[in-house]
Motif scaffolding. Structure first.
Motif, mmCIF file in Angstrom:
data_model
loop_
_atom_site.group_PDB
_atom_site.id
_atom_site.type_symbol
_atom_site.label_atom_id
_atom_site.label_comp_id
_atom_site.label_asym_id
_atom_site.label_seq_id
_atom_site.Cartn_x
_atom_site.Cartn_y
_atom_site.Cartn_z
ATOM 1 N N LEU B 16 5.795 -7.209 -8.701
ATOM 2 C CA LEU B 16 5.908 -8.316 -7.759
ATOM 3 C C LEU B 16 6.525 -9.553 -8.408
ATOM 4 C CD1 LEU B 16 4.858 -8.312 -4.807
ATOM 5 C CD2 LEU B 16 2.784 -9.413 -5.665
ATOM 6 N N LYS B 17 7.515 -10.137 -7.697
ATOM 7 C CA LYS B 17 8.105 -11.396 -8.182
ATOM 8 C C LYS B 17 7.634 -12.518 -7.276
ATOM 9 C CE LYS B 17 12.102 -9.265 -10.317
ATOM 10 N NZ LYS B 17 13.265 -8.598 -9.713
ATOM 11 N N ARG B 18 6.859 -13.420 -7.855
ATOM 12 C CA ARG B 18 6.217 -14.505 -7.103
ATOM 13 C C ARG B 18 7.021 -15.784 -7.239
ATOM 14 N NH1 ARG B 18 3.677 -11.499 -10.365
ATOM 15 N NH2 ARG B 18 1.966 -10.143 -9.739
ATOM 16 N N ASP B 19 6.844 -16.686 -6.289
ATOM 17 C CA ASP B 19 7.484 -18.000 -6.397
ATOM 18 C C ASP B 19 6.695 -18.849 -7.400
ATOM 19 O OD1 ASP B 19 5.315 -19.189 -5.130
ATOM 20 O OD2 ASP B 19 6.394 -19.688 -3.296
ATOM 21 N N VAL B 24 4.306 -14.792 -2.440
ATOM 22 C CA VAL B 24 5.412 -13.953 -1.966
ATOM 23 C C VAL B 24 5.441 -14.050 -0.435
ATOM 24 C CG1 VAL B 24 6.303 -11.583 -1.867
ATOM 25 C CG2 VAL B 24 5.143 -12.387 -3.918
ATOM 26 N N PRO B 25 6.629 -14.259 0.169
ATOM 27 C CA PRO B 25 6.676 -14.296 1.631
ATOM 28 C C PRO B 25 6.488 -12.907 2.229
ATOM 29 C CG PRO B 25 8.887 -14.541 0.709
ATOM 30 C CD PRO B 25 7.936 -14.499 -0.458
ATOM 31 N N GLU B 45 -4.236 -11.461 -4.530
ATOM 32 C CA GLU B 45 -5.493 -11.043 -3.909
ATOM 33 C C GLU B 45 -5.302 -10.790 -2.407
ATOM 34 O OE1 GLU B 45 -8.178 -10.100 -5.394
ATOM 35 O OE2 GLU B 45 -9.475 -9.876 -3.638
ATOM 36 N N ALA B 46 -4.497 -11.605 -1.750
ATOM 37 C CA ALA B 46 -4.220 -11.373 -0.324
ATOM 38 C C ALA B 46 -3.544 -10.021 -0.126
ATOM 39 C CB ALA B 46 -3.344 -12.497 0.229
ATOM 40 N N LEU B 47 -2.602 -9.698 -1.013
ATOM 41 C CA LEU B 47 -1.923 -8.397 -0.903
ATOM 42 C C LEU B 47 -2.926 -7.271 -1.175
ATOM 43 C CD1 LEU B 47 0.510 -6.574 -0.523
ATOM 44 C CD2 LEU B 47 1.191 -7.076 -2.893
ATOM 45 N N HIS B 48 -3.756 -7.434 -2.183
ATOM 46 C CA HIS B 48 -4.787 -6.422 -2.477
ATOM 47 C C HIS B 48 -5.651 -6.176 -1.240
ATOM 48 C CE1 HIS B 48 -7.990 -4.246 -4.410
ATOM 49 N NE2 HIS B 48 -8.858 -5.143 -3.984
ATOM 50 N N CYS B 86 13.877 -4.737 -2.137
ATOM 51 C CA CYS B 86 14.618 -4.273 -3.316
ATOM 52 C C CYS B 86 14.470 -5.204 -4.508
ATOM 53 C CB CYS B 86 16.088 -4.107 -2.949
ATOM 54 S SG CYS B 86 16.807 -5.614 -2.230
ATOM 55 N N ASP B 87 14.283 -6.496 -4.251
ATOM 56 C CA ASP B 87 14.129 -7.471 -5.335
ATOM 57 C C ASP B 87 12.663 -7.704 -5.684
ATOM 58 O OD1 ASP B 87 16.880 -7.982 -5.436
ATOM 59 O OD2 ASP B 87 16.732 -9.451 -3.818
ATOM 60 N N ALA B 88 11.765 -7.071 -4.963
ATOM 61 C CA ALA B 88 10.315 -7.210 -5.184
ATOM 62 C C ALA B 88 9.832 -8.642 -4.987
ATOM 63 C CB ALA B 88 9.907 -6.684 -6.561
ATOM 64 N N ASP B 89 10.573 -9.411 -4.155
ATOM 65 C CA ASP B 89 10.142 -10.788 -3.910
ATOM 66 C C ASP B 89 9.895 -11.079 -2.436
ATOM 67 O OD1 ASP B 89 12.745 -10.920 -2.997
ATOM 68 O OD2 ASP B 89 13.396 -12.457 -4.404
ATOM 69 N N ALA B 90 9.744 -10.034 -1.629
ATOM 70 C CA ALA B 90 9.384 -10.206 -0.216
ATOM 71 C C ALA B 90 8.673 -8.949 0.252
ATOM 72 C CB ALA B 90 10.629 -10.457 0.638
ATOM 73 N N LEU B 91 7.762 -9.120 1.195
ATOM 74 C CA LEU B 91 6.973 -8.018 1.743
ATOM 75 C C LEU B 91 7.236 -7.873 3.235
ATOM 76 C CD1 LEU B 91 3.727 -9.122 -0.064
ATOM 77 C CD2 LEU B 91 4.770 -6.867 -0.394
ATOM 78 N N LEU B 92 7.147 -6.643 3.718
ATOM 79 C CA LEU B 92 7.169 -6.379 5.158
ATOM 80 C C LEU B 92 5.840 -5.715 5.506
ATOM 81 C CD1 LEU B 92 8.594 -6.247 7.925
ATOM 82 C CD2 LEU B 92 9.555 -4.044 7.203
ATOM 83 N N VAL B 93 5.105 -6.341 6.408
ATOM 84 C CA VAL B 93 3.789 -5.844 6.799
ATOM 85 C C VAL B 93 3.873 -5.424 8.257
ATOM 86 C CG1 VAL B 93 1.332 -6.388 6.952
ATOM 87 C CG2 VAL B 93 2.741 -7.485 5.195
#
Lengths: 123, 123
Positions: B16-19, B24-25, B45-48, B86-93
């Motif tokens: 994960l690439k965080r700001d 991460v958005p 933790e939110a992602l977990h 692909c850049d590991a800096d955004a998530l799709l939920v």
């Protein structure tokens, strides 16, 4: 740094809430299938060009320049609709994507599934 | 500040690439209709919790706390799938949204169309 003296409509510029770098995240969606293609970033000038040229234009944080999607790959995004969210700090850009959206050749950038250990129940 | 000592799978945390704020958005999409509902932010933790509880959980930048979507409104999001870009800096939920996603009562947060002066041609 984002573009100096952008041409964005002042009424839109007044509403937009930018991050400390002057950028707003833009969710990019294929207008007919609903696929989420990518997440990109816009400064005021990128949004202006997206709204007025019909071609999705972003701000590249790594290169520090405006970037017309597809200018090198040919994988343009023809803009169908743009909307701002309730907090005015995120954009949704509906496009018609030519070819793959992702630089890896995948159709969308969100091609890495993460395992979920609890499946949400359906409401 | 994001949660100290999060429980996120170390293999995911390493990708994960965080700001600069550790976030991460996350693009949130209704899993069956494809509607883009909102853009939110996650710390580790939110992602977990999103991956393991089946309920979409975000990090509130204004309140500085974790936030289970719907905990006060009842408008929960049942998690169907999560992917990383692909850049590991955004998530799709992908979720099943109960009721409106937006605090205004609108179904989605992206309910403010911006006028476009050039309609993108269809490829």
């Amino acid at each position: 740094m984002p573009t100096a003296r952008p041409n964005l409509d002042p009424a839109i510029a007044a509403r937009l809430k930018r991050d400390p770098n002057g950028l707003v995240p833009a969710v990019v969606q294929q207008y007919d299938t609903g696929e989420v293609l990518m997440l990109a970033w816009m400064d005021d000038e990128a949004l202006h060009r997206t709204l007025t040229t019909g071609r999705a234009t972003y701000y590249s944080r790594s290169r520090g320049t405006l970037w017309v999607k597809g200018e090198t790959s040919g994988h343009h995004q023809y803009v169908k609709a743009v909307s701002l969210d309730c907090d005015a700090d995120a954009l949704l850009v509906k496009v018609d994507q030519v070819g793959p959206a992702c630089h890896t050749g995948e159709r969308t950038c969100f091609h890495n599934p993460l395992a979920t250990t609890a499946q949400g129940e359906t409401s």
